[in-house]
Design a protein around this motif. Structure first.
Motif, short mmCIF file in Angstrom:
data_model
loop_
_atom_site.label_atom_id
_atom_site.label_comp_id
_atom_site.label_asym_id
_atom_site.label_seq_id
_atom_site.Cartn_x
_atom_site.Cartn_y
_atom_site.Cartn_z
N UNK A 40 0.95 -1.15 0.16
CA UNK A 40 0.01 -0.15 -0.08
C UNK A 40 1.01 1.24 -0.06
N UNK A 41 2.01 1.11 0.74
CA UNK A 41 2.78 2.24 0.91
C UNK A 41 3.52 2.75 -0.54
N UNK A 42 3.76 1.52 -1.23
CA UNK A 42 4.21 1.48 -2.82
C UNK A 42 3.38 2.24 -3.53
N UNK A 43 1.93 1.82 -3.71
CA UNK A 43 0.87 2.24 -4.46
C UNK A 43 0.53 3.75 -4.03
N UNK A 44 0.84 4.23 -2.88
CA UNK A 44 0.64 5.44 -2.45
C UNK A 44 1.52 6.65 -2.62
N UNK A 45 2.57 5.85 -3.42
CA UNK A 45 3.80 6.85 -3.56
C UNK A 45 3.49 8.09 -4.23
N UNK A 46 2.78 7.82 -5.39
CA UNK A 46 2.38 9.06 -6.17
C UNK A 46 1.65 10.02 -5.56
N UNK A 47 0.49 9.52 -4.77
CA UNK A 47 -0.37 10.60 -3.94
C UNK A 47 0.41 11.31 -2.95
N UNK A 48 1.29 10.52 -2.43
CA UNK A 48 2.24 11.16 -1.34
C UNK A 48 3.14 12.25 -1.82
N UNK A 49 3.56 12.06 -3.00
CA UNK A 49 4.70 12.87 -3.72
C UNK A 49 3.86 14.28 -4.07
N UNK A 50 2.37 13.92 -4.60
CA UNK A 50 1.81 14.96 -4.99
C UNK A 50 1.26 15.88 -3.73
N UNK A 51 0.92 15.28 -2.66
CA UNK A 51 0.61 15.92 -1.40
C UNK A 51 1.61 16.63 -0.60
N UNK A 52 2.89 16.12 -0.87
CA UNK A 52 4.34 16.43 -0.29
C UNK A 52 4.02 15.94 1.17
N UNK A 53 3.66 14.62 1.34
CA UNK A 53 3.51 14.15 2.68
C UNK A 53 4.52 12.72 2.91
N UNK A 54 5.03 12.84 4.00
CA UNK A 54 5.94 11.67 4.13
C UNK A 54 5.17 10.66 5.00
N UNK A 55 5.25 9.48 4.49
CA UNK A 55 4.51 8.29 5.49
C UNK A 55 5.56 7.33 6.09
N UNK A 56 5.55 7.22 7.38
CA UNK A 56 6.41 6.49 7.90
C UNK A 56 5.80 5.55 8.84
N UNK A 57 5.78 4.32 8.54
CA UNK A 57 5.09 3.10 9.58
C UNK A 57 6.24 2.03 9.97
N UNK A 58 6.21 2.26 11.31
CA UNK A 58 7.60 1.40 11.77
C UNK A 58 6.75 -0.06 12.22
N UNK A 59 7.78 -0.99 12.38
CA UNK A 59 7.35 -2.12 12.55
C UNK A 59 7.78 -2.66 13.98
N UNK A 60 6.89 -2.84 14.93
CA UNK A 60 7.24 -3.33 16.27
C UNK A 60 6.89 -4.79 16.64
N UNK A 61 7.63 -5.82 16.85
CA UNK A 61 7.54 -7.13 17.04
C UNK A 61 7.88 -8.14 16.10
N UNK A 62 7.19 -9.31 16.14
CA UNK A 62 7.91 -10.43 15.35
C UNK A 62 7.18 -10.38 14.12
N UNK A 63 6.54 -11.64 13.69
CA UNK A 63 5.69 -11.81 12.69
C UNK A 63 4.41 -11.01 12.56
N UNK A 64 3.79 -10.74 11.42
CA UNK A 64 2.82 -10.06 11.33
C UNK A 64 1.52 -10.62 10.42
N UNK A 65 1.16 -12.08 10.75
CA UNK A 65 0.32 -12.54 10.15
C UNK A 65 -1.12 -12.31 10.98
N UNK A 66 -1.98 -12.15 10.07
CA UNK A 66 -3.39 -11.91 10.62
C UNK A 66 -4.38 -12.79 9.96
#
Length: 545
Positions: A394-420
């Motif tokens: 999703x971060x990759x797909x939104x790259x164009x929109x983020x660049x257009x809006x001049x917004x940086x998106x930073x989502x960190x990972x905390x923990x081990x596996x992230x299976x849901x």
């Protein structure tokens, strides 16, 4: 405009469809203002194009222009098409009395039968229909014709025995007309008197088009093709049926969507066998049975209901038909299919195509929201997805929109596996819609911060937490879920379907998977059931709520 269209010879099926739509639309709206020569050339072009245009396209065009079309020659052209197209046009066409009287001699028995079922025609037109005699319209079949659907356990041999093997094409059309007349005469009756259908029989020709049914209203299924897959909730069958048809193979529990009355509309499952002429061995079509889907066959555990989603399917159809037409014309201009186009116009056309694709995504969201709102699953689905991988995508797909809006998106990972435990498509839609909605209301030049956290074992949940953008920092949860709320009045930069709609959609999908969307004071947190219990049990994560 019409001269330009007629000058170009369509090079492929796509261009033929575009030319058919353009000519039909122009004749419907301005036919009475055109010169006789242009009219004759246009009608001749439509007659030449007709074999190259699929029946469902011709039927949709007929429905689109029937209400506002006032040009009798075009109505006559559509009236002499196959039954499904003719019924779509004659069921809604609005002509003057003089035009109707001039049109009747150019129509066949099937078309006249459709007109005979209308109660809004002028008195003189109805008198003219009656004066043509009983031989001018299709006669009804005997009153003792079978009406009830046969048991779902019937075999393919029984289906073949029950089908009218000796019916000619005209008899089948007569039966279709009788059903149309019957529907027109009973449409004003209370719907409570109509019991939901549980099954029906059907037969197709060698082209895969259904031409005989028993057990439901004929208009719901006649004219549908099992040879081509339908998409986007449109009436038709799935790819399983289309693949089997190409191989002349047996169809087992394929999916079919029907329009029509609440008793007939909705989702069906059908099985069918090919049948061949005993004397020549020539393929003659398919014969089969259809039933309502069992509870365990409906997506995401939703219960099957005969009329569930019927209104949203109608809405989706009404939205998609003009959208596809607009997008198609824009693609013609952008691709310069009918001749050179200036760069400015091509740029405008490409913008229209891109906007149409965005609106198509919004329509898909509307459909998803309606389905999610019909019922909420009580247990998580069994599918497992990697939420971290989805967030990265999703971060990759939104790259164009983020660049257009001049917004940086930073989502960190905390923990081990992230299976849901969630469906892959729903998880992508949840995360994508949540992040897109928050980007839309973020101020340019800011940083949107979030965390993907493996929750402690006591809750067995994953969390995707996104800090509230400054524009909604102090908004209440009630305001954020209100479809009419916007952070800056009209909010010109906000998503078309609003922040409230997006959050409600995410919450509905999350609850269907056994999770939820929590609106806290400092962050919005998407909870999804973890597929790796015990992961992250030693973490001491600072909560952002």
């Amino acid at each position: 405009m019409i001269t330009t269209i007629l000058r170009q010879a369509p090079s492929d099926r796509r261009a033929s469809i575009a030319a058919w739509r353009q000519l039909s639309d122009i004749l419907a709206q301005r036919g009475n203002q055109l010169r006789d020569g242009d009219i004759r050339r246009s009608l001749h072009a439509l007659a030449v194009l007709r074999p190259q245009v699929p029946e469902n396209v011709r039927r949709d065009c007929a429905r689109a222009i029937a209400r506002h079309g006032r040009f009798a020659p075009l109505v006559a052209l559509y009236a002499n098409d196959v039954p499904a197209v003719s019924a779509a046009m004659l069921g809604g066409a609005r002509l003057s009395e003089a035009d109707w009287l001039a049109l009747l001699p150019a129509t066949g028995a099937m078309a006249r039968s459709i007109l005979a079922g209308r109660d809004d025609l002028p008195v003189n037109v109805r008198r003219a229909l009656a004066s043509l005699g009983s031989g001018s319209v299709a006669l009804p079949q005997p009153a003792n014709a079978i009406e009830t659907p046969m048991a779902l356990a019937e075999t393919g041999a029984e289906v073949a025995a029950a089908s009218p093997a000796n019916d000619t094409g005209s008899n089948q059309i007569s039966e279709l007309v009788r059903r149309i007349d019957k529907f027109q005469s009973t449409r004003g009756q209370p719907t409570a008197a109509r019991k939901p259908r549980t099954g029906f029989l059907f037969e197709t020709g060698p082209d895969g088009v259904i031409h005989w049914v028993d057990g439901i209203a004929r208009g719901s299924a006649i004219g549908l093709s099992i040879a081509e897959a339908a998409f986007g909730g449109e009436p038709g069958t799935d790819g399983v049926a289309a693949g089997a048809f190409r191989q002349r193979a047996e169809m087992i529990n394929a999916r079919m969507i029907l329009d029509g009355t609440p008793a007939d509309a909705g989702e069906w499952r059908f099985s069918a066998l090919p049948w061949f002429d005993p004397a020549t061995g020539q393929f003659r079509g398919y014969r089969g049975t259809a039933r309502r889907p069992y509870r365990n066959e409906t997506p995401y555990g939703h219960p099957a209901a005969p009329d569930s989603g019927d209104s949203i399917r109608q809405l989706i159809h009404e939205l998609r038909s003009p959208l596809n037409a607009i997008s198609g014309f824009a693609q013609i201009i952008s691709g310069q299919m009918f001749g050179p186009v200036s760069g400015a116009y091509r740029g405008m056309a490409e913008t229209i195509v891109a906007d149409a694709a965005s609106i198509q995504a919004i329509i898909d969201d509307l459909e998803t929201a309606a389905r999610a709102g019909e019922s909420v699953a009580t247990e998580p689905v069994g599918e497992t997805v990697d939420v971290a991988a989805i967030v990265a995508q999703v971060e990759h797909d939104l790259a164009g929109l983020l660049a257009e809006q001049r917004i940086d998106l930073s989502i960190s990972r905390v923990g081990g596996s992230f299976f849901a435990r969630a469906g892959d498509a729903n998880a992508r839609r949840m995360i994508g819609r949540l992040l897109t909605a928050l980007v839309d209301v973020s101020e340019p030049g800011t940083i949107m911060v979030g965390q993907l956290v493996t929750e402690t074992a006591h809750d067995d949940m994953l969390q995707l937490r996104i800090v509230r953008p400054a524009s909604i920092r102090f908004a209440t949860a009630a305001n954020l879920l209100d479809p009419g709320f916007s952070p800056e009045g009209e909010a010109p930069g906000a998503a078309i379907l609003s922040l409230g709609f997006s959050l409600r959609l995410v919450d509905s999908l999350a609850r269907g998977a056994g999770g939820r969307l929590e609106i806290g004071h400092n962050a919005l947190t998407l909870h999804l059931p973890s597929a790796n219990p015990g992961a992250g049990s030693g973490l001491d994560v600072q909560q952002s709520e």
